[in-house]
Scaffold this active site. Structure first.
Site, PDB file in Angstrom:
ATOM      1  N   TYR A  53     -15.056 -18.818 -90.375  1.00 17.47           N
ATOM      2  CA  TYR A  53     -15.802 -19.253 -89.202  1.00 17.47           C
ATOM      3  C   TYR A  53     -16.891 -20.257 -89.548  1.00 17.47           C
ATOM      4  O   TYR A  53     -17.214 -21.137 -88.745  1.00 17.47           O
ATOM      5  CB  TYR A  53     -16.395 -18.037 -88.482  1.00 17.47           C
ATOM      6  CG  TYR A  53     -15.406 -17.373 -87.571  1.00 17.47           C
ATOM      7  CD1 TYR A  53     -15.063 -17.939 -86.349  1.00 17.47           C
ATOM      8  CD2 TYR A  53     -14.773 -16.189 -87.937  1.00 17.47           C
ATOM      9  CE1 TYR A  53     -14.134 -17.346 -85.519  1.00 17.47           C
ATOM     10  CE2 TYR A  53     -13.845 -15.585 -87.108  1.00 17.47           C
ATOM     11  CZ  TYR A  53     -13.535 -16.178 -85.892  1.00 17.47           C
ATOM     12  OH  TYR A  53     -12.603 -15.592 -85.074  1.00 17.47           O
ATOM     13  N   GLU A  75     -18.643 -22.304-104.746  1.00 16.59           N
ATOM     14  CA  GLU A  75     -17.259 -22.516-105.133  1.00 16.59           C
ATOM     15  C   GLU A  75     -17.162 -22.876-106.619  1.00 16.59           C
ATOM     16  O   GLU A  75     -18.145 -23.299-107.231  1.00 16.59           O
ATOM     17  CB  GLU A  75     -16.636 -23.616-104.277  1.00 16.59           C
ATOM     18  CG  GLU A  75     -16.662 -23.344-102.773  1.00 16.59           C
ATOM     19  CD  GLU A  75     -15.771 -22.187-102.350  1.00 16.59           C
ATOM     20  OE1 GLU A  75     -14.945 -21.733-103.172  1.00 16.59           O
ATOM     21  OE2 GLU A  75     -15.899 -21.727-101.199  1.00 16.59           O
ATOM     22  N   ASP A 111     -25.465 -20.390-105.060  1.00 21.38           N
ATOM     23  CA  ASP A 111     -25.544 -19.034-104.519  1.00 21.38           C
ATOM     24  C   ASP A 111     -26.592 -18.992-103.412  1.00 21.38           C
ATOM     25  O   ASP A 111     -27.791 -19.101-103.679  1.00 21.38           O
ATOM     26  CB  ASP A 111     -25.914 -18.073-105.655  1.00 21.38           C
ATOM     27  CG  ASP A 111     -26.038 -16.622-105.196  1.00 21.38           C
ATOM     28  OD1 ASP A 111     -25.766 -16.333-104.010  1.00 21.38           O
ATOM     29  OD2 ASP A 111     -26.427 -15.773-106.030  1.00 21.38           O
ATOM     30  N   ALA A 112     -26.151 -18.823-102.182  1.00 26.98           N
ATOM     31  CA  ALA A 112     -27.072 -18.852-101.044  1.00 26.98           C
ATOM     32  C   ALA A 112     -28.039 -17.682-101.043  1.00 26.98           C
ATOM     33  O   ALA A 112     -29.048 -17.718-100.331  1.00 26.98           O
ATOM     34  CB  ALA A 112     -26.278 -18.873 -99.733  1.00 26.98           C
ATOM     35  N   ALA A 140     -20.032 -14.246 -96.552  1.00 27.47           N
ATOM     36  CA  ALA A 140     -19.275 -13.035 -96.838  1.00 27.47           C
ATOM     37  C   ALA A 140     -19.049 -12.992 -98.338  1.00 27.47           C
ATOM     38  O   ALA A 140     -18.488 -13.919 -98.910  1.00 27.47           O
ATOM     39  CB  ALA A 140     -17.942 -13.034 -96.089  1.00 27.47           C
ATOM     40  N   TYR A 227     -18.472  -8.893 -85.947  1.00 29.12           N
ATOM     41  CA  TYR A 227     -17.164  -8.542 -85.409  1.00 29.12           C
ATOM     42  C   TYR A 227     -17.243  -7.108 -84.900  1.00 29.12           C
ATOM     43  O   TYR A 227     -17.958  -6.275 -85.466  1.00 29.12           O
ATOM     44  CB  TYR A 227     -16.088  -8.674 -86.491  1.00 29.12           C
ATOM     45  CG  TYR A 227     -14.670  -8.371 -86.030  1.00 29.12           C
ATOM     46  CD1 TYR A 227     -14.046  -9.160 -85.063  1.00 29.12           C
ATOM     47  CD2 TYR A 227     -13.961  -7.302 -86.555  1.00 29.12           C
ATOM     48  CE1 TYR A 227     -12.753  -8.895 -84.643  1.00 29.12           C
ATOM     49  CE2 TYR A 227     -12.664  -7.025 -86.150  1.00 29.12           C
ATOM     50  CZ  TYR A 227     -12.061  -7.819 -85.191  1.00 29.12           C
ATOM     51  OH  TYR A 227     -10.778  -7.551 -84.769  1.00 29.12           O
ATOM     52  N   TYR A 237     -13.569  -0.159 -90.048  1.00 28.49           N
ATOM     53  CA  TYR A 237     -14.408  -1.328 -89.847  1.00 28.49           C
ATOM     54  C   TYR A 237     -15.712  -0.960 -89.143  1.00 28.49           C
ATOM     55  O   TYR A 237     -16.725  -0.740 -89.790  1.00 28.49           O
ATOM     56  CB  TYR A 237     -13.665  -2.435 -89.087  1.00 28.49           C
ATOM     57  CG  TYR A 237     -14.420  -3.744 -89.170  1.00 28.49           C
ATOM     58  CD1 TYR A 237     -14.145  -4.653 -90.180  1.00 28.49           C
ATOM     59  CD2 TYR A 237     -15.460  -4.031 -88.292  1.00 28.49           C
ATOM     60  CE1 TYR A 237     -14.871  -5.829 -90.299  1.00 28.49           C
ATOM     61  CE2 TYR A 237     -16.196  -5.200 -88.401  1.00 28.49           C
ATOM     62  CZ  TYR A 237     -15.900  -6.094 -89.402  1.00 28.49           C
ATOM     63  OH  TYR A 237     -16.640  -7.236 -89.521  1.00 28.49           O
ATOM     64  N   LYS A 246     -22.965  -4.610 -90.243  1.00 27.93           N
ATOM     65  CA  LYS A 246     -23.036  -5.420 -89.032  1.00 27.93           C
ATOM     66  C   LYS A 246     -24.096  -4.888 -88.070  1.00 27.93           C
ATOM     67  O   LYS A 246     -24.770  -5.669 -87.382  1.00 27.93           O
ATOM     68  CB  LYS A 246     -21.668  -5.475 -88.350  1.00 27.93           C
ATOM     69  CG  LYS A 246     -20.589  -6.177 -89.162  1.00 27.93           C
ATOM     70  CD  LYS A 246     -20.970  -7.612 -89.522  1.00 27.93           C
ATOM     71  CE  LYS A 246     -19.841  -8.326 -90.242  1.00 27.93           C
ATOM     72  NZ  LYS A 246     -20.222  -9.702 -90.666  1.00 27.93           N
ATOM     73  N   THR A 277      -8.792 -14.754 -92.266  1.00 29.46           N
ATOM     74  CA  THR A 277      -9.728 -15.405 -93.171  1.00 29.46           C
ATOM     75  C   THR A 277      -9.673 -14.698 -94.520  1.00 29.46           C
ATOM     76  O   THR A 277      -9.127 -13.597 -94.635  1.00 29.46           O
ATOM     77  CB  THR A 277     -11.168 -15.350 -92.631  1.00 29.46           C
ATOM     78  OG1 THR A 277     -11.618 -13.976 -92.627  1.00 29.46           O
ATOM     79  CG2 THR A 277     -11.259 -15.921 -91.217  1.00 29.46           C
TER      80      THR A 277
END
Length: 398
Positions: A53, A75, A111-112, A140, A227, A237, A246, A277
């Site tokens: 997303y 990455e 790395d955020a 994620a 989600y 979930y 969440k 995803t």
């Protein structure tokens, strides 16, 4: 230049195809209808900009709203033994589209979760773009290092309180079959660690950092992806460890609204619909549920990540009214949770082997979508030819 073949282990492919990854981004881009734009370009900070997303929201923002700003992803480049990650190649492709469109977007590979990354991005924003209009939080990860303590927390995908047994979708040489999964409940440490990784703590740190550095735009809006999903998958979930994270994310939105963003902006969680995803394929039983959902909805009823991203931008920009639920969350998932749709999915779930035998189209679609996450099975790509694996990360514009 290399001849590449996929190295696959279940729902993981350890190499990616650069041409296929590039083509995937271009296909997403072309699926978004351009829009006429006037006025200044909104400044956006997209955390998790290389996949899922986050990538879809970035592309929709670029294509329809002409956003400028910064995207952050983590990455791995190519080496002598391995290709780069698919997100690396997707980022390079996105940067190429930005350049063709005459845009101004900078991509940071770091790395955020780290304070050093925050400092780098804040300086980049202050020096080049100014105050931020939109912060999109779409991270994620299986682990996170707490910047305050240095402790590494690992997330788990487990139920809470009770064991979980469910049918699952497995593929033997690409052929879909029904399997079974059995999960033990998470303990308290696993529960807490998952919230640490996937909850709202890091989101709050980013918003606070922007505020502390006078980088909140006058109409600042931040969103974090969430989600809810079906009652079918709820035990693993929404009622499991990820659901607990969440819930923390959603509580963080309320806290941000009443503290750091009081009279200074808006904070929402965004409940997206089902999607294939890299994050969702790691969740047990989601592959089977998504495949059956696809069979029920068909191509015309399915809302892609870019469809939902366009919808989100329409709501955030004021082009259409916000679609909020009773908890103040932006909802993009009405198409998935429509009662007749869910009733039919429940009927198929009661006999998944029979459903698979009667209509394998959904599982076959899921398998192709999953492989396309890594640049494989992309229509129009010739996989018999060599591909350049050493693609450079986009250079920062001067």
């Amino acid at each position: 230049m290399q001849q590449i073949t996929p190295k696959q282990r279940g729902y993981l492919i350890v190499n990616s195809h650069p041409t296929g990854s590039d083509a995937t981004v271009h296909r997403l881009w072309e699926s978004i209808t351009p829009a006429a734009r006037t006025g200044r370009a909104p400044v956006a900070l997209v955390l998790g900009s290389s996949a899922g997303y986050g990538l879809a929201i970035l592309l929709a923002g670029l294509r329809r709203h002409g956003i400028c700003g910064v995207g952050v992803a983590y990455e791995t480049p190519a080496s002598e033994r391995r290709t780069a990650t698919a997100g690396w190649y997707r980022t390079a492709a996105t940067a190429g589209l930005v350049e063709q469109a005459g845009g101004d977007f900078t991509f940071v590979n770091a790395d955020a979760y780290a304070d050093a990354t925050r400092a780098e991005v804040l300086k980049l924003l202050a020096d080049r773009y100014g105050a931020v209009d939109y912060l999109i939080y779409s991270l994620a990860s299986p682990r996170r290092t707490d910047p305050a303590t240095g402790e590494v927390h690992h997330s788990v995908i487990k139920p809470l309180g009770h064991p979980y047994t469910s049918p699952s979708l497995v593929f033997e040489d690409g052929v879909p079959q029904i399997g079974s999964i059995d999960l033990t409940p998470a303990d308290e440490a696993e529960h807490a660690a998952t919230v640490k990784v996937m909850g709202g703590e890091d989101w709050r740190l980013w918003v606070q950092a922007l505020a502390d550095n006078n980088l909140l735009g006058p109409d600042f809006t931040t969103t974090a992806l969430s989600y809810v999903g079906s009652e079918i998958t709820a035990p693993v979930y929404r009622q499991g460890t990820i659901g607990a994270a969440k819930e923390h994310l959603e509580a963080t939105a309320e806290q941000l609204q009443t503290t750091v963003l009081a009279d200074r902006g808006r904070a929402f969680t965004v409940v997206a619909g089902a999607a294939v995803t890299q994050a969702s394929t790691a969740i047990p039983s989601i592959a089977l549920y998504t495949s059956l959902l696809r069979n029920v909805l068909g191509e015309d009823g399915w809302h892609t990540t870019t469809d939902q991203a366009v919808d989100l931008w329409e709501q955030l920009s004021g082009a259409k009214s916000l679609v909020l639920d009773g908890q103040g969350r932006i909802r993009l998932d009405g198409w998935e949770l429509e009662s007749a749709v869910q009733q039919r999915v429940r009927e198929l779930w009661a006999d998944p082997a029979g459903a698979l035998a009667a209509d394998p189209a959904g599982p076959d679609w899921f398998y192709s979508q999953f492989r396309q996450l890594y640049g494989w099975d992309v229509p129009g790509v010739d996989y018999t030819t060599e591909a350049e694996t050493s693609v450079p990360w986009p250079a920062q514009q001067r």
